[in-house]
Design a protein around this motif. Structure first.
Motif, short mmCIF file in Angstrom:
data_model
loop_
_atom_site.label_atom_id
_atom_site.label_comp_id
_atom_site.label_asym_id
_atom_site.label_seq_id
_atom_site.Cartn_x
_atom_site.Cartn_y
_atom_site.Cartn_z
N PHE A 127 0.81 -1.20 -0.02
CA PHE A 127 -0.12 0.07 0.07
C PHE A 127 0.76 1.32 -0.07
N THR A 128 1.25 1.68 -1.10
CA THR A 128 2.26 2.83 -1.34
C THR A 128 1.63 3.70 -2.49
N LYS A 129 2.25 4.91 -2.44
CA LYS A 129 1.50 5.74 -3.46
C LYS A 129 2.41 5.49 -4.87
N ASN A 131 3.04 2.39 -5.80
CA ASN A 131 2.09 1.31 -6.62
C ASN A 131 0.92 2.00 -7.10
N VAL A 132 0.25 3.09 -6.42
CA VAL A 132 -1.02 3.39 -6.99
C VAL A 132 -0.65 4.27 -8.45
N PHE A 194 -7.99 0.27 -5.09
CA PHE A 194 -6.45 -0.02 -4.51
C PHE A 194 -6.30 1.41 -4.07
N ALA A 195 -6.47 2.55 -4.91
CA ALA A 195 -6.29 3.93 -4.45
C ALA A 195 -6.82 4.26 -3.44
N SER A 197 -7.79 2.20 -0.85
CA SER A 197 -7.47 1.59 0.28
C SER A 197 -5.87 2.10 0.71
N VAL A 198 -5.07 2.71 -0.20
CA VAL A 198 -3.79 3.31 0.20
C VAL A 198 -4.01 4.67 0.90
N LYS A 199 -5.20 5.37 0.60
CA LYS A 199 -5.48 6.52 0.96
C LYS A 199 -5.98 6.53 2.73
N LYS A 201 -5.24 3.87 4.29
CA LYS A 201 -4.26 3.30 5.23
C LYS A 201 -3.19 4.64 5.63
N GLU A 202 -3.09 5.34 4.67
CA GLU A 202 -2.18 6.83 5.13
C GLU A 202 -2.88 7.38 6.33
#
Length: 208
Positions: A127-129, A131-132, A194-195, A197-199, A201-202
């Motif tokens: 979960f990183t920007k 990868n997004v 996925f984007a 999910s990353v947001k 998590k941040e």
């Protein structure tokens, strides 16, 4: 996390296997395209139609259908449904090649970024920007390339319908590159999920 790493490695292997198995088919298409290109050059020198297309046709009359006997001694009716011929592409059909090539290069780069994203996921860096961005670029560049191909085929089909005449047959269109809008919509949906999910998590990390 082990399951995610396994899925990342599996995805990379799937891409590699698909490339290996499709190489022979791609080489055959390249060889055929090379021959057509050489023939096209000779035809252009003579100012003749120079773009090869596969035209779909249907008979105007049932009499145009032929019969043959198959291995079971049955009379089977058949007819020609597709022929290869040459047309003279219009200016619009030639100009669309520019965005097609540009979007193709972007799509190839997007494929490279997608592989990088899979490698990152296999290393448990999920979960990183970065990868997004990689997945988004791959997704939307592929969609844009398919859209430009779709527009190009519409223009070529219009040229073929205006130029090709086959006595006894109706021209119904050309053989086109097929792609699934449904799969594209699913690809976009999963990418944006996925984007998000990353947001999320941040935001959770900042809260902690």
């Amino acid at each position: 996390m082990k399951q995610i790493r396994f899925l990342g490695i599996l995805a990379i292997l799937a891409f590699i296997l698909e490339f290996v198995f499709s190489f022979q088919s791609a080489f055959s298409d390249f060889e055929e395209g090379l021959k057509d290109g050489m023939q096209r050059t000779e035809m252009e020198k003579k100012d003749r139609p120079s773009y090869m297309v596969k035209v779909n046709i249907t008979p105007k009359d049932i009499k145009n259908k032929d019969a043959y006997i198959d291995s079971y001694n049955r009379n089977v009716t058949n007819t020609i449904s597709q022929v290869r011929t040459y047309i003279k592409p219009s200016l619009a059909s030639d100009l669309i090649n520019v965005p097609v090539v540009i979007s193709l290069l972007a799509s190839i780069y997007g494929f490279y970024l997608l592989i990088r994203a899979f490698i990152s996921i296999s290393k448990r860096d999920v979960f990183t920007k970065k990868n997004v961005w990689h997945i988004r670029f791959s997704c939307y560049s592929s969609i844009i390339w398919n859209l430009t191909i779709f527009v190009q085929q519409l223009m070529i089909e219009r040229d073929a319908l205006n130029q090709v005449i086959i006595p006894g047959y109706n021209i119904t269109g050309i053989s086109t590159y097929e792609f699934s809008w449904t799969y594209m919509a699913i690809f976009v949906l999963l990418t944006e999920i996925f984007a998000v999910s990353v947001k999320i998590k941040e935001e959770q990390d900042l809260t902690i």
